[in-house]
Design an enzyme around this catalytic site. Structure first.
Site, PDB file in Angstrom:
ATOM      1  CE  LYS A  52      -1.946  -1.393   3.813  1.00  0.00           C
ATOM      2  NZ  LYS A  52      -1.276  -2.696   3.954  1.00  0.00           N
ATOM      3  N   GLY A  60       3.401  -0.865   8.866  1.00  0.00           N
ATOM      4  CA  GLY A  60       4.667  -0.559   8.293  1.00  0.00           C
ATOM      5  C   GLY A  60       4.409  -0.463   6.899  1.00  0.00           C
ATOM      6  CG  HIS A  61       1.880   1.715   5.214  1.00  0.00           C
ATOM      7  ND1 HIS A  61       0.939   2.507   5.092  1.00  0.00           N
ATOM      8  CD2 HIS A  61       1.620   0.501   5.977  1.00  0.00           C
ATOM      9  CE1 HIS A  61      -0.090   1.828   5.600  1.00  0.00           C
ATOM     10  NE2 HIS A  61       0.300   0.470   5.662  1.00  0.00           N
ATOM     11  CD  GLN A  99      -3.625  -2.110  10.490  1.00  0.00           C
ATOM     12  OE1 GLN A  99      -4.274  -1.365  10.453  1.00  0.00           O
ATOM     13  NE2 GLN A  99      -2.238  -1.721  10.758  1.00  0.00           N
TER      14      GLN A  99
HETATM   15  P1  GDP Z   1       2.250  -2.164   3.081  1.00  0.00           P
HETATM   16  O1  GDP Z   1       2.127  -2.280   4.577  1.00  0.00           O
HETATM   17  O2  GDP Z   1       0.839  -2.612   2.203  1.00  0.00           O
HETATM   18  O3  GDP Z   1       2.576  -0.877   2.712  1.00  0.00           O
HETATM   19  O4  GDP Z   1       3.396  -3.056   2.675  1.00  0.00           O
HETATM   20  P2  GDP Z   1       4.910  -3.295   3.156  1.00  0.00           P
HETATM   21  O5  GDP Z   1       5.745  -1.972   3.066  1.00  0.00           O
HETATM   22  O6  GDP Z   1       4.846  -3.953   4.680  1.00  0.00           O
HETATM   23  O7  GDP Z   1       5.320  -4.501   2.629  1.00  0.00           O
HETATM   24  C1  GDP Z   1       5.418  -4.543   1.356  1.00  0.00           C
HETATM   25  C2  GDP Z   1       6.856  -4.772   0.765  1.00  0.00           C
HETATM   26  O8  GDP Z   1       7.082  -5.201  -0.523  1.00  0.00           O
HETATM   27  C3  GDP Z   1       7.751  -3.861   0.845  1.00  0.00           C
HETATM   28  O9  GDP Z   1       9.189  -4.217   1.296  1.00  0.00           O
HETATM   29  C4  GDP Z   1       7.722  -3.106  -0.303  1.00  0.00           C
HETATM   30  O10 GDP Z   1       9.035  -2.347  -0.600  1.00  0.00           O
HETATM   31  C5  GDP Z   1       7.855  -4.247  -1.276  1.00  0.00           C
HETATM   32  N1  GDP Z   1       7.219  -4.060  -2.699  1.00  0.00           N
HETATM   33  C6  GDP Z   1       5.918  -3.377  -3.000  1.00  0.00           C
HETATM   34  N2  GDP Z   1       5.803  -3.685  -4.122  1.00  0.00           N
HETATM   35  C7  GDP Z   1       6.692  -4.148  -4.618  1.00  0.00           C
HETATM   36  C8  GDP Z   1       7.033  -4.844  -6.073  1.00  0.00           C
HETATM   37  O11 GDP Z   1       6.178  -4.889  -7.020  1.00  0.00           O
HETATM   38  N3  GDP Z   1       8.001  -5.619  -6.028  1.00  0.00           N
HETATM   39  C9  GDP Z   1       9.137  -5.981  -4.988  1.00  0.00           C
HETATM   40  N4  GDP Z   1       9.976  -6.534  -5.226  1.00  0.00           N
HETATM   41  N5  GDP Z   1       8.863  -5.198  -3.820  1.00  0.00           N
HETATM   42  C10 GDP Z   1       7.661  -4.475  -3.639  1.00  0.00           C
HETATM   43  P1  IMO Z   2       0.105  -2.801   7.151  1.00  0.00           P
HETATM   44  O1  IMO Z   2      -0.654  -1.660   7.419  1.00  0.00           O
HETATM   45  C1  IMO Z   2       0.128  -7.210   8.221  1.00  0.00           C
HETATM   46  C2  IMO Z   2      -1.556  -8.123  12.227  1.00  0.00           C
HETATM   47  C3  IMO Z   2      -0.576  -8.624  13.146  1.00  0.00           C
HETATM   48  C4  IMO Z   2      -1.587  -9.617  13.865  1.00  0.00           C
HETATM   49  C5  IMO Z   2      -2.904  -8.855  13.757  1.00  0.00           C
HETATM   50  C6  IMO Z   2      -3.145  -8.233  15.147  1.00  0.00           C
HETATM   51  O2  IMO Z   2       1.696  -2.627   7.301  1.00  0.00           O
HETATM   52  O3  IMO Z   2      -0.176  -3.614   5.982  1.00  0.00           O
HETATM   53  P2  IMO Z   2      -2.417  -5.908  16.088  1.00  0.00           P
HETATM   54  O4  IMO Z   2      -1.200  -5.434  16.456  1.00  0.00           O
HETATM   55  O5  IMO Z   2      -2.924  -5.041  15.027  1.00  0.00           O
HETATM   56  O6  IMO Z   2      -3.234  -6.049  17.117  1.00  0.00           O
HETATM   57  O7  IMO Z   2      -2.178  -7.502  15.397  1.00  0.00           O
HETATM   58  O8  IMO Z   2      -2.667  -8.151  12.582  1.00  0.00           O
HETATM   59  N1  IMO Z   2      -1.027  -6.809  11.612  1.00  0.00           N
HETATM   60  C7  IMO Z   2      -0.621  -6.768  10.261  1.00  0.00           C
HETATM   61  N2  IMO Z   2      -0.085  -7.490   9.450  1.00  0.00           N
HETATM   62  N3  IMO Z   2       0.463  -5.699   8.087  1.00  0.00           N
HETATM   63  C8  IMO Z   2      -0.074  -5.032   8.872  1.00  0.00           C
HETATM   64  O9  IMO Z   2      -0.115  -3.556   8.767  1.00  0.00           O
HETATM   65  C9  IMO Z   2      -0.627  -5.245  10.243  1.00  0.00           C
HETATM   66  N4  IMO Z   2      -0.990  -4.704  11.407  1.00  0.00           N
HETATM   67  C10 IMO Z   2      -1.365  -5.584  12.169  1.00  0.00           C
HETATM   68  O10 IMO Z   2       0.539  -9.267  12.551  1.00  0.00           O
HETATM   69  O11 IMO Z   2      -1.607 -10.725  13.100  1.00  0.00           O
HETATM   70 MG    MG Z   3       3.222  -3.361   6.275  1.00  0.00          MG
END
Ligand code: GDP
Ligand code: IMO
Ligand code: MG
Length: 422
Positions: free
Chosen positions: A16, A40-41, A223
């Site tokens: 996201k 964590g984005h 999430q």
């Molecule tokens: P979010 O929580 O939805 O913002 O996603 P996260 O940042 O937690 O996890 C997504 C992971 O995938 C991160 O390490 C991004 O840098 C990575 N990512 C996102 N899009 C792509 C993609 O198309 N390819 C690759 N290789 N990594 C990606």
């Molecule tokens: P983003 O925004 C993935 C999961 C936790 C656990 C459950 C409940 O980066 O996509 P909490 O601490 O919210 O009470 O945990 O939700 N969880 C996530 N999993 N991405 C997240 O955020 C999450 N935020 C919470 O791992 O299973």
């Molecule tokens: Mg994340």
């Protein structure tokens, strides 16, 4: 750009942050409306990696405004750390950030309770991020929460905090956890309040003025759909409405002002934490981990991985009202020669098209797969849809068809440039 809600269509971590960063060019204001620093984005700009937890991903773009809405739960000390971390890296955080005065606070007793309750559950734990999110939302619903408007008034805050500490210390002790030091907490939180005070305002009024003057809003969901407190795999969920409706209640922006819902999904499935995941697969989990991928951005935990689950994304499309989809991490499948896609579940001898509500039943579901041929070529250098190998194009078109929404973005790497618009 119409006012857009971006929602995770799977179990979180769909990419996201990356898609928000890509779309922020076209928006004026990026709004977080639920969740907390459990999120964590990840955004990668010019080889630099940023992981945002509470601050909207738009902060990295000059001239964009970021709003932390009323529906978010804020750990003030953690937010100050995030602001300082960004400033150290040269990112301006000032008038470009607004924080709702109605947002609830996460306090140390929330984190302590989160950790202790998880420990007591043993094997039945949720696998939370231990950031205190569940207990903080619990207090909000029980009408005993403290809010940003309390924090910025030292007198009010110290009185309310003392009452809450007294009660929570009784609860913590009864659960076998150490009592907390109210004085130390007060000191830390008042110091954080001094940093945060200039940002705190009525964001509902701000957003409505912005709408009146024609500004475009982008809602950054945290999430994902199956972590939603109502629509997710309860109790293995987070404690907020992660689906599109949460963006309205969590910001005070009415539904009719939203013009588009964009669902973000990975080309496969991941989940971090406990709970059923029907298409989980050890082979693909090991392969992705061996590539150094799929470790949590907040906790560093390895994510569980599986094949794309169209039963889940179809349901997500329904609940969120997804008009358009962005498929990320397509490059993660570049080396897989036979790719599976779950199109239905088999439950107790019956084929079903939608996920069952009961987590026990969901855990008994076995996936019905179709198999598609892999493309066995790197995709990370593609810049147009036509640059992708034909089989990769067929694959993403198939996922969009099974989900029932229009494919508009394909992502083939973490960087901004590695994004294809259709
Ligand atoms: P979010 O929580 O939805 O913002 O996603 P996260 O940042 O937690 O996890 C997504 C992971 O995938 C991160 O390490 C991004 O840098 C990575 N990512 C996102 N899009 C792509 C993609 O198309 N390819 C690759 N290789 N990594 C990606
Ligand atoms: P983003 O925004 C993935 C999961 C936790 C656990 C459950 C409940 O980066 O996509 P909490 O601490 O919210 O009470 O945990 O939700 N969880 C996530 N999993 N991405 C997240 O955020 C999450 N935020 C919470 O791992 O299973
Ligand atoms: Mg994340």
């Amino acid at each position: 750009m119409p006012n857009t809600i971006l929602a995770g269509a799977q179990w979180g971590d769909e990419g996201k942050g990356k898609i928000i960063d890509f779309l922020t060019d076209e928006a004026d204001i990026v709004v977080r409306s639920q969740g907390g620093n459990n999120a964590g984005h990840t955004i990668v700009i010019g080889g630099e990696k940023y992981v945002l937890h509470l601050i909207p991903s738009g902060i990295l773009r000059k001239s964009k405004i970021c709003v932390i809405g009323n529906g978010v739960v804020i750990d003030p000390v953690s937010l100050v750390g995030e602001i300082e971390g960004l400033r150290k890296r040269g990112v301006a955080v000032g008038k470009n950030l607004l924080i709702s005065d109605a947002a609830h606070l996460v306090l140390p007793y929330h984190r302590a309770l989160d950790g202790r309750r998880e420990a007591l559950k043993g094997k039945g734990k949720i696998g939370t991020t231990k950031r205190g999110i569940g207990p903080a939302y619990g207090d909000k619903v029980a009408r005993i929460g403290l809010r940003m408007c309390d924090l910025v008034d030292p007198e009010v805050f110290s009185k309310k905090l003392a009452i809450r500490i007294r009660e929570n210390n009784i609860v913590l002790k009864s659960l076998g956890a150490p009592a907390l030091n109210g004085k130390a907490i007060l000191k830390d939180y008042l110091a954080a309040a001094d940093v945060l005070r200039p940002f705190v305002t009525n964001t509902v009024v701000y957003l409505h003025k912005a709408l009146k003057s024609g500004k475009q809003l982008l809602f950054e969901g945290a999430q994902g759909t199956f972590l939603d407190i109502d629509h997710g795999t309860y109790p293995y969920v987070t404690s907020s409405n992660t689906t599109a409706g949460g963006a309205c209640t969590g910001s005070g922006v009415p539904p009719h002002r939203v013009g588009r819902v964009l669902g973000v999904m990975k080309a496969y499935t991941t989940r971090v934490g406990e709970g059923p995941l029907p298409s989980e697969d050890k082979g693909i989990t090991d392969a992705l981990h061996a590539m150094g991928r799929e470790f949590g951005a907040t906790t560093g935990r390895p994510r569980r991985c599986g094949w794309f689950d169209a039963v889940a994304t179809r349901y997500a499309a329904m609940v969120n009202g997804i008009d358009e989809i962005a498929i990320t991490n397509l490059d993660g499948l570049d080396a897989v020669s036979a790719i599976r896609v779950c199109i239905a579940y088999q439950l107790d001898g019956k084929k079903i098209e939608f996920p069952p509500t009961d987590p026990g039943a969901l855990a008994r579901c076995t996936p019905v797969y179709i198999e598609l041929p892999g493309w066995n070529k790197p995709t990370d250098k593609a810049r147009k849809f036509s640059d992708l190998p034909p089989r990769a194009r067929d694959y993403v078109n198939k996922l969009a068809g099974l989900t029932g929404a229009k494919l508009t973005i394909v992502s083939i790497g973490p960087a901004r440039a590695q994004t294809i618009r259709l």
